[in-house]
Design a protein around this motif. Sequence first.
Motif, PDB file in Angstrom:
ATOM      1  N   ILE A 184      -8.333  -3.224  -6.449  1.00  0.00           N
ATOM      2  CA  ILE A 184      -9.417  -4.136  -6.127  1.00  0.00           C
ATOM      3  C   ILE A 184      -8.859  -5.444  -5.564  1.00  0.00           C
ATOM      4  CG2 ILE A 184     -11.150  -5.611  -7.248  1.00  0.00           C
ATOM      5  CD1 ILE A 184     -11.915  -3.057  -8.861  1.00  0.00           C
ATOM      6  N   LYS A 185      -7.789  -5.946  -6.193  1.00  0.00           N
ATOM      7  CA  LYS A 185      -7.154  -7.179  -5.713  1.00  0.00           C
ATOM      8  C   LYS A 185      -6.604  -6.983  -4.301  1.00  0.00           C
ATOM      9  CE  LYS A 185      -3.738  -9.199  -7.866  1.00  0.00           C
ATOM     10  NZ  LYS A 185      -3.076  -8.971  -9.135  1.00  0.00           N
ATOM     11  N   ASP A 186      -5.948  -5.838  -4.102  1.00  0.00           N
ATOM     12  CA  ASP A 186      -5.395  -5.521  -2.775  1.00  0.00           C
ATOM     13  C   ASP A 186      -6.497  -5.480  -1.730  1.00  0.00           C
ATOM     14  OD1 ASP A 186      -2.771  -5.411  -3.470  1.00  0.00           O
ATOM     15  OD2 ASP A 186      -2.701  -3.243  -3.757  1.00  0.00           O
ATOM     16  N   THR A 187      -7.611  -4.823  -2.080  1.00  0.00           N
ATOM     17  CA  THR A 187      -8.711  -4.697  -1.116  1.00  0.00           C
ATOM     18  C   THR A 187      -9.162  -6.073  -0.643  1.00  0.00           C
ATOM     19  OG1 THR A 187      -9.452  -2.626  -2.072  1.00  0.00           O
ATOM     20  CG2 THR A 187     -11.057  -3.793  -0.761  1.00  0.00           C
ATOM     21  N   ILE A 188      -9.337  -6.997  -1.575  1.00  0.00           N
ATOM     22  CA  ILE A 188      -9.785  -8.341  -1.202  1.00  0.00           C
ATOM     23  C   ILE A 188      -8.758  -9.013  -0.284  1.00  0.00           C
ATOM     24  CG2 ILE A 188     -10.226 -10.671  -2.092  1.00  0.00           C
ATOM     25  CD1 ILE A 188     -11.710  -9.469  -4.404  1.00  0.00           C
ATOM     26  N   ASN A 189      -7.481  -8.962  -0.669  1.00  0.00           N
ATOM     27  CA  ASN A 189      -6.437  -9.606   0.151  1.00  0.00           C
ATOM     28  C   ASN A 189      -6.323  -8.960   1.521  1.00  0.00           C
ATOM     29  OD1 ASN A 189      -5.889 -11.232  -1.985  1.00  0.00           O
ATOM     30  ND2 ASN A 189      -4.113 -10.089  -2.698  1.00  0.00           N
ATOM     31  N   ASP A 190      -6.295  -7.616   1.531  1.00  0.00           N
ATOM     32  CA  ASP A 190      -6.127  -6.891   2.794  1.00  0.00           C
ATOM     33  C   ASP A 190      -7.288  -7.186   3.742  1.00  0.00           C
ATOM     34  OD1 ASP A 190      -3.942  -5.827   1.567  1.00  0.00           O
ATOM     35  OD2 ASP A 190      -4.780  -3.826   1.274  1.00  0.00           O
ATOM     36  N   HIS A 191      -8.499  -7.123   3.191  1.00  0.00           N
ATOM     37  CA  HIS A 191      -9.672  -7.373   4.025  1.00  0.00           C
ATOM     38  C   HIS A 191      -9.626  -8.774   4.625  1.00  0.00           C
ATOM     39  CE1 HIS A 191     -12.900  -4.168   2.867  1.00  0.00           C
ATOM     40  NE2 HIS A 191     -11.764  -3.634   3.232  1.00  0.00           N
ATOM     41  N   SER A 192      -9.270  -9.762   3.796  1.00  0.00           N
ATOM     42  CA  SER A 192      -9.341 -11.121   4.344  1.00  0.00           C
ATOM     43  C   SER A 192      -8.242 -11.316   5.396  1.00  0.00           C
ATOM     44  CB  SER A 192      -9.316 -12.177   3.233  1.00  0.00           C
ATOM     45  OG  SER A 192      -8.025 -12.323   2.743  1.00  0.00           O
ATOM     46  N   MET A 193      -7.103 -10.664   5.202  1.00  0.00           N
ATOM     47  CA  MET A 193      -6.047 -10.731   6.217  1.00  0.00           C
ATOM     48  C   MET A 193      -6.537 -10.093   7.531  1.00  0.00           C
ATOM     49  SD  MET A 193      -2.063  -9.569   5.829  1.00  0.00           S
ATOM     50  CE  MET A 193      -2.379  -7.879   5.339  1.00  0.00           C
ATOM     51  N   MET A 194      -7.160  -8.941   7.398  1.00  0.00           N
ATOM     52  CA  MET A 194      -7.667  -8.223   8.573  1.00  0.00           C
ATOM     53  C   MET A 194      -8.720  -9.063   9.297  1.00  0.00           C
ATOM     54  SD  MET A 194      -8.951  -4.242   8.612  1.00  0.00           S
ATOM     55  CE  MET A 194      -8.843  -4.196   6.868  1.00  0.00           C
ATOM     56  N   MET A 195      -9.631  -9.655   8.511  1.00  0.00           N
ATOM     57  CA  MET A 195     -10.701 -10.441   9.101  1.00  0.00           C
ATOM     58  C   MET A 195     -10.150 -11.669   9.833  1.00  0.00           C
ATOM     59  SD  MET A 195     -13.274  -9.745   5.960  1.00  0.00           S
ATOM     60  CE  MET A 195     -14.245 -11.242   6.022  1.00  0.00           C
ATOM     61  N   ASP A 196      -9.126 -12.289   9.256  1.00  0.00           N
ATOM     62  CA  ASP A 196      -8.502 -13.446   9.927  1.00  0.00           C
ATOM     63  C   ASP A 196      -7.940 -13.059  11.293  1.00  0.00           C
ATOM     64  OD1 ASP A 196      -9.094 -15.263   8.031  1.00  0.00           O
ATOM     65  OD2 ASP A 196      -7.116 -15.288   7.074  1.00  0.00           O
ATOM     66  N   PHE A 197      -7.202 -11.950  11.307  1.00  0.00           N
ATOM     67  CA  PHE A 197      -6.604 -11.514  12.572  1.00  0.00           C
ATOM     68  C   PHE A 197      -7.684 -11.183  13.604  1.00  0.00           C
ATOM     69  CE2 PHE A 197      -2.624 -10.326  10.111  1.00  0.00           C
ATOM     70  CZ  PHE A 197      -1.825 -11.283  10.732  1.00  0.00           C
ATOM     71  N   MET A 198      -8.741 -10.511  13.148  1.00  0.00           N
ATOM     72  CA  MET A 198      -9.796 -10.126  14.087  1.00  0.00           C
ATOM     73  C   MET A 198     -10.511 -11.363  14.625  1.00  0.00           C
ATOM     74  SD  MET A 198     -11.326  -6.548  12.591  1.00  0.00           S
ATOM     75  CE  MET A 198     -11.923  -5.923  14.163  1.00  0.00           C
ATOM     76  N   LYS A 199     -10.778 -12.302  13.707  1.00  0.00           N
ATOM     77  CA  LYS A 199     -11.463 -13.540  14.097  1.00  0.00           C
ATOM     78  C   LYS A 199     -10.650 -14.278  15.172  1.00  0.00           C
ATOM     79  CE  LYS A 199     -12.122 -16.419  10.743  1.00  0.00           C
ATOM     80  NZ  LYS A 199     -12.593 -16.694   9.384  1.00  0.00           N
TER      81      LYS A 199
END
Length: 224
Positions: A184-199
């Motif tokens: 669950i912790k990984d999912t949150i970190n991974d998603h926010s990293m992905m979203m930053d790059f996409m943004k």
Amino acid sequence: MMPKRLSDSIADDIMSMIAVEKRFLPGDKLPNENELSEELDISRTTLREAIRILVTNGILEIRRGKGTYVKEDIDVNNIESFSFLADAKINAKDLYEMRLIFEPEAAYYATIRASDTELKRILEYGRRIEQKIKHNEDRTELEQKFHQSIVKATHNEFMEKLMPVIYQAIDKGVILSNKKEMAIKDTINDHSMMMDFMKNRNPEGAKSAMKIHILHAMKELGIE
């Protein structure tokens, strides 16, 4: 189908002692290693492996210095035989390999091609998943929408047709990761990293973040 490992069969045996014979109830302590391995006529190494499998799947817990216990909060009547989980893992392995080949590239192209509206939608789904995780609510549907919106933004129709296969993997992953804190912790970190790059319209970054996200999931689910 892969042949069943001995440790999987033993895990099944211990499950039926709990679920069918009701020999050990939620909260009960299991006999010590020597006794149990003797009774089941197996090596202690195999027994340890079987116990590890059941710990991973939330049936048993090891209390340091005290021994191995059946978890207090399991619903004995709803435990399916362990082979169900073994099958889920085998299928999940194939499906996750597909995700690994497919989704990092999808993230790459989506980052380049997404319209501003599509990008906004992807980020919104990402934020809502985070909320669901924090409130401990089921996120399966949102996870699907998040990944689907990324694939849609590739503007590649063939990729979109492959999405139902990917859904199966996400569903299986959510079944298997049920209460794993780390996942669950990984999912949150991974998603926010992905979203930053996409943004920031960084396709290489988005691709790497997606790859890390899927590798994390595979590691947590024991399907490397």
